[in-house]
Design an enzyme around this catalytic site. Structure first.
Site, PDB file in Angstrom:
ATOM      1  CB  CYS A 173      -2.980  -0.204  -2.793  1.00  0.00           C
ATOM      2  SG  CYS A 173      -3.076   1.413  -3.583  1.00  0.00           S
ATOM      3  CG  ASN A 174      -9.382  -0.194  -2.900  1.00  0.00           C
ATOM      4  OD1 ASN A 174     -10.243  -0.999  -3.205  1.00  0.00           O
ATOM      5  ND2 ASN A 174      -8.962  -0.052  -1.650  1.00  0.00           N
ATOM      6  CG  ASP A 200      -1.926   1.181   1.157  1.00  0.00           C
ATOM      7  OD1 ASP A 200      -2.487   1.426   0.083  1.00  0.00           O
ATOM      8  OD2 ASP A 200      -2.115   1.873   2.182  1.00  0.00           O
ATOM      9  CB  SER A 201       0.084   4.793  -0.583  1.00  0.00           C
ATOM     10  OG  SER A 201      -1.077   4.902   0.229  1.00  0.00           O
ATOM     11  CB  CYS A 230      -9.531   4.214  -0.259  1.00  0.00           C
ATOM     12  SG  CYS A 230      -7.949   4.742   0.450  1.00  0.00           S
ATOM     13  CG  HIS A 264      -5.425   5.167   3.789  1.00  0.00           C
ATOM     14  ND1 HIS A 264      -4.835   4.612   2.679  1.00  0.00           N
ATOM     15  CD2 HIS A 264      -4.409   5.747   4.503  1.00  0.00           C
ATOM     16  CE1 HIS A 264      -3.524   4.849   2.705  1.00  0.00           C
ATOM     17  NE2 HIS A 264      -3.240   5.532   3.803  1.00  0.00           N
ATOM     18  CD  GLU A 296      -0.458   7.267   5.340  1.00  0.00           C
ATOM     19  OE1 GLU A 296       0.702   7.363   5.782  1.00  0.00           O
ATOM     20  OE2 GLU A 296      -0.986   6.180   5.081  1.00  0.00           O
TER      21      GLU A 296
END
Ligand code: DGL
Length: 261
Positions: A69-70, A7-8, A179, A181, A147
């Site tokens: 991660c979408n 993922d990011s 997403c 997150h 984040e």
């Protein structure tokens, strides 16, 4: 078996927490935090980041990857999947399954800008939910909040209200979290939806897909090592706030020179 989880940033932890309690073996989590948010990047940039992460996973001995991660699943995989040697599980298949199981007729989807712009999600969901309508909404303020470990409070509520308003106006009966997150915002989301739409998190469906693809990892007790591409301390602090538990020390693996912002 060693599974890479990509993922990011901290978003993929919503998939990792399902994986770790259902699989055995070893997990290597890589959050490409030098490039977060992915939702604001071009498909070309995202493809480069993903190709580099695959090389990293391979160098650490991974023999499969869960793309948690979408944005990468929607904006990158349809273009390059045929070139990837490692077996992959992505978010879209899981999202389709989770949405079908929820039997909704008017499905709202919140996702990053890059995911919405790809059009891939909308097409995939419409195909797998015949007779249902799908309404997409980009929600760019949410990833930076998660984040930073900010998952409740007035700023989160204001942002969510703004993104949910057009979806509620369409009288959605389900809200898919497009997403990874966003599952960390479950509490304020549930409050704002007030029972009018069910919340759909594809994380469990994605984990089940991984177990179907790789039955040999069925079990429990997976070990995990964590890697990020910048600022391990920030990742550790955010993870502690959103998971409500302490992660083992997070390792740093910087991005290649040409990809440093
Ligand atoms: N968590 C990722 C996703 O599922 C990426 C979000 C971002 O970095 O913008 O789309």
């Amino acid at each position: 078996m060693t599974i890479g989880v990509y993922d990011s940033g901290v978003g993929g932890l919503s998939v990792w927490r399902e994986l770790r309690s259902r699989v055995s073996g070893h997990l290597i989590y890589f959050g490409d935090t030098a490039h977060v948010p992915f939702g604001e990047k071009t498909p070309e940039q995202l493809s480069r980041y993903f190709a580099d992460s695959l090389a990293f996973f391979e160098s650490r001995g991974c023999n499969s990857v869960v793309v948690a991660c979408n944005t990468t699943s929607a904006a990158v995989l349809p273009r390059i999947r045929h070139l990837v040697k490692l077996p992959l599980i992505d978010m879209i298949e899981g999202a389709k399954r989770a949405a079908a199981a929820a039997r909704v007729k008017r499905l709202g989807v919140i996702a990053t800008k890059a995911t919405v712009n790809s059009g891939v999600y909308q097409r995939a969901l419409e195909e797998s939910l015949p007779g249902s309508r799908v309404f997409m909404q980009a929600a760019p303020e949410l990833v930076p909040l998660v984040e930073a470990g900010e998952i409740t409070g007035p700023r989160v509520k204001r942002a969510l209200e703004k993104y949910l308003e057009p979806l509620m106006a369409e009288e959605i009966d389900g809200l898919l979290l497009g997403c990874t997150h966003y599952p960390f915002l479950e509490e304020p989301l549930t409050e704002l939806l007030a029972g009018r739409a069910v919340l759909i998190d594809p994380a469990l469906a994605v984990t089940r897909l991984a177990l179907e693809a790789w039955p040999q990892v069925q079990g429990s007790g997976a070990t995990t090592e964590f890697w990020v591409s910048s600022d391990p301390e920030k990742f550790e602090a955010a993870a502690k706030l959103i998971l409500k538990e302490e992660l083992p020390p997070v390792n740093l693996r910087r991005p290649p020179e040409e990809d440093i912002r």
